[in-house]
Design a protein around this motif. Structure first.
Motif, mmCIF file in Angstrom:
data_model
loop_
_atom_site.group_PDB
_atom_site.id
_atom_site.type_symbol
_atom_site.label_atom_id
_atom_site.label_comp_id
_atom_site.label_asym_id
_atom_site.label_seq_id
_atom_site.Cartn_x
_atom_site.Cartn_y
_atom_site.Cartn_z
ATOM 1 N N LEU A 13 -3.170 -1.598 0.063
ATOM 2 C CA LEU A 13 -2.623 -2.596 -0.852
ATOM 3 C C LEU A 13 -1.210 -2.992 -0.429
ATOM 4 O O LEU A 13 -0.849 -4.181 -0.416
ATOM 5 C CB LEU A 13 -2.623 -2.042 -2.279
ATOM 6 N N PHE A 14 -0.400 -2.007 -0.062
ATOM 7 C CA PHE A 14 0.973 -2.253 0.375
ATOM 8 C C PHE A 14 0.990 -3.109 1.640
ATOM 9 O O PHE A 14 1.755 -4.076 1.744
ATOM 10 C CB PHE A 14 1.661 -0.911 0.615
ATOM 11 N N LEU A 15 0.148 -2.762 2.610
ATOM 12 C CA LEU A 15 0.089 -3.524 3.856
ATOM 13 C C LEU A 15 -0.386 -4.956 3.601
ATOM 14 O O LEU A 15 0.107 -5.909 4.205
ATOM 15 C CB LEU A 15 -0.836 -2.825 4.851
ATOM 16 N N TRP A 16 -1.348 -5.115 2.691
ATOM 17 C CA TRP A 16 -1.870 -6.450 2.383
ATOM 18 C C TRP A 16 -0.801 -7.317 1.728
ATOM 19 O O TRP A 16 -0.640 -8.486 2.077
ATOM 20 C CB TRP A 16 -3.090 -6.307 1.484
ATOM 21 N N LEU A 17 -0.035 -6.736 0.805
ATOM 22 C CA LEU A 17 1.027 -7.490 0.135
ATOM 23 C C LEU A 17 2.126 -7.900 1.113
ATOM 24 O O LEU A 17 2.772 -8.927 0.938
ATOM 25 C CB LEU A 17 1.623 -6.657 -1.003
ATOM 26 N N ARG A 18 2.322 -7.092 2.156
ATOM 27 C CA ARG A 18 3.326 -7.415 3.186
ATOM 28 C C ARG A 18 2.773 -8.326 4.279
ATOM 29 O O ARG A 18 3.493 -8.671 5.220
ATOM 30 C CB ARG A 18 3.839 -6.118 3.823
ATOM 31 N N GLY A 19 1.495 -8.684 4.168
ATOM 32 C CA GLY A 19 0.874 -9.537 5.177
ATOM 33 C C GLY A 19 0.598 -8.820 6.482
ATOM 34 O O GLY A 19 0.499 -9.453 7.542
ATOM 35 N N GLU A 20 0.459 -7.486 6.437
ATOM 36 C CA GLU A 20 0.253 -6.693 7.644
ATOM 37 C C GLU A 20 -1.161 -6.122 7.753
ATOM 38 O O GLU A 20 -1.429 -5.312 8.620
ATOM 39 C CB GLU A 20 1.259 -5.540 7.690
ATOM 40 N N PHE A 21 -2.051 -6.556 6.844
ATOM 41 C CA PHE A 21 -3.419 -6.042 6.905
ATOM 42 C C PHE A 21 -4.392 -7.200 7.057
ATOM 43 O O PHE A 21 -4.332 -8.167 6.268
ATOM 44 C CB PHE A 21 -3.757 -5.246 5.633
ATOM 45 N N PRO A 22 -5.281 -7.142 8.068
ATOM 46 C CA PRO A 22 -5.462 -6.037 9.016
ATOM 47 C C PRO A 22 -4.703 -6.205 10.323
ATOM 48 O O PRO A 22 -4.712 -5.314 11.166
ATOM 49 C CB PRO A 22 -6.967 -6.080 9.269
ATOM 50 N N GLN A 23 -4.035 -7.357 10.519
ATOM 51 C CA GLN A 23 -3.448 -7.636 11.831
ATOM 52 C C GLN A 23 -2.375 -6.626 12.220
ATOM 53 O O GLN A 23 -2.182 -6.344 13.409
ATOM 54 C CB GLN A 23 -2.871 -9.055 11.868
#
Length: 298
Positions: free
Chosen positions: A54-64
């Motif tokens: 969830l944290f990575l997705w909110l930061r725009g780092e998931f999945p790239q």
């Protein structure tokens, strides 16, 4: 003050991280007598994945953000971290929480020494002094248990497992320092919990149990608390410098002490009270080098 320079928020997040981590350890200790070690590690890792993704997705780092140029580096870091997690939880089952956390304070001291051998960093009086004080504290804790058997023998095993966890954590931190130059912090954290899950699944042949509803809830919360603690720690270093946060590292020891006294009704041993100032002074001495070496390479 820049948008990212918000020391009050950083300090608050660092304190919150300590509370969340202590909460995770309370859950782990509460189930350690009823649930196999591998099963505890699995639940702690599996449910930590949820807040991390969830944290990575909110930061725009998931999945790239999970793409990596150094898979072997991640494998080493994740392996050291997973083994450290096993050893830490095994120590917690045999020791007071405060004792297990105090021994964990050796990790940054050992990391500073390991950096000399593995990263070619220079050996300083701060590192040697921190190591000497830290291990003096360990000797104070271990000495009364030498030659003991029965319950005291279990405590001695817990102290050795705590030392092993601190050493493995130091190696994992060395790998994190190396990976941070090219890899996403979120990817480093996520690969670690995935490796811990796989390692825990390998213990299935040694027997898992069907937990009661209350025990299952504690296992789930152990993972969620652990995941959110990592996020709070990551954000703390985003908003405040490491040197500003360093004094608040030691507040984290307060929560396990309170948990021992108020939740588990465990008294603090004399050896712990004698070792506490030695180990904490050792950790402070090793950390003091950061504030006195402004030209230290990044």
């Amino acid at each position: 003050m820049t948008a990212m320079d918000r020391p009050g928020l950083g300090i608050g997040l660092r304190v919150l991280s300590g509370v969340l981590m202590a909460s995770m350890l309370v859950c782990v200790k509460a189930v350690s007598a009823d649930v196999p070690l591998g099963e505890i590690v699995f639940f702690r890792s599996a449910f930590a994945v949820i807040p991390l993704i969830l944290f990575l997705w909110l930061r725009g780092e998931f999945p790239q953000g999970l793409a990596t140029k150094r898979p072997m580096g991640h494998l080493l870091r994740a392996s050291f971290g997973a083994l450290a997690l096993f050893a830490s939880f095994a120590a917690i089952a045999r020791l007071n929480l405060a004792e297990a956390i105090l021994i964990a304070q050796l990790s940054p001291i050992l990391m500073a020494i390991a950096a000399v051998a593995l990263l070619g960093e220079r050996l300083t009086v701060w590192r040697v002094g921190g190591l000497a004080l830290g291990f003096a504290g360990v000797v104070v804790m271990v000495w009364p248990e030498l030659g003991a058997d029965g319950a005291s023998g279990m405590r001695f095993a817990g102290l050795l497992l705590g030392l092993l966890s601190a050493a493995l954590t130091a190696l994992a931190l060395i790998m994190v320092r190396s990976l941070n130059r090219t890899e996403s912090p979120g990817a480093i954290a996520l690969y670690f919990v995935l490796a811990s899950m796989l390692g825990a699944l390998a213990t299935l042949p040694w027997g898992w149990v069907m937990p009661s509803s209350g025990t299952l809830l504690l296992l789930v919360f152990a993972g969620l608390f652990g995941g959110f603690a990592h996020i709070a720690m990551t954000l703390a270093f985003r908003y405040a410098e490491a040197t500003r946060l360093a004094p608040f590292e030691y507040i984290a020891l307060l929560w396990p002490i309170l948990a021992d006294l108020l939740i588990f009704r465990l008294s603090l041993s004399t050896s712990f009270l004698l070792a506490l100032p030695l180990i904490m002074l050792g950790a402070f001495t090793a950390a003091a080098e950061k504030t006195r070496s402004p030209t230290r390479p990044a």
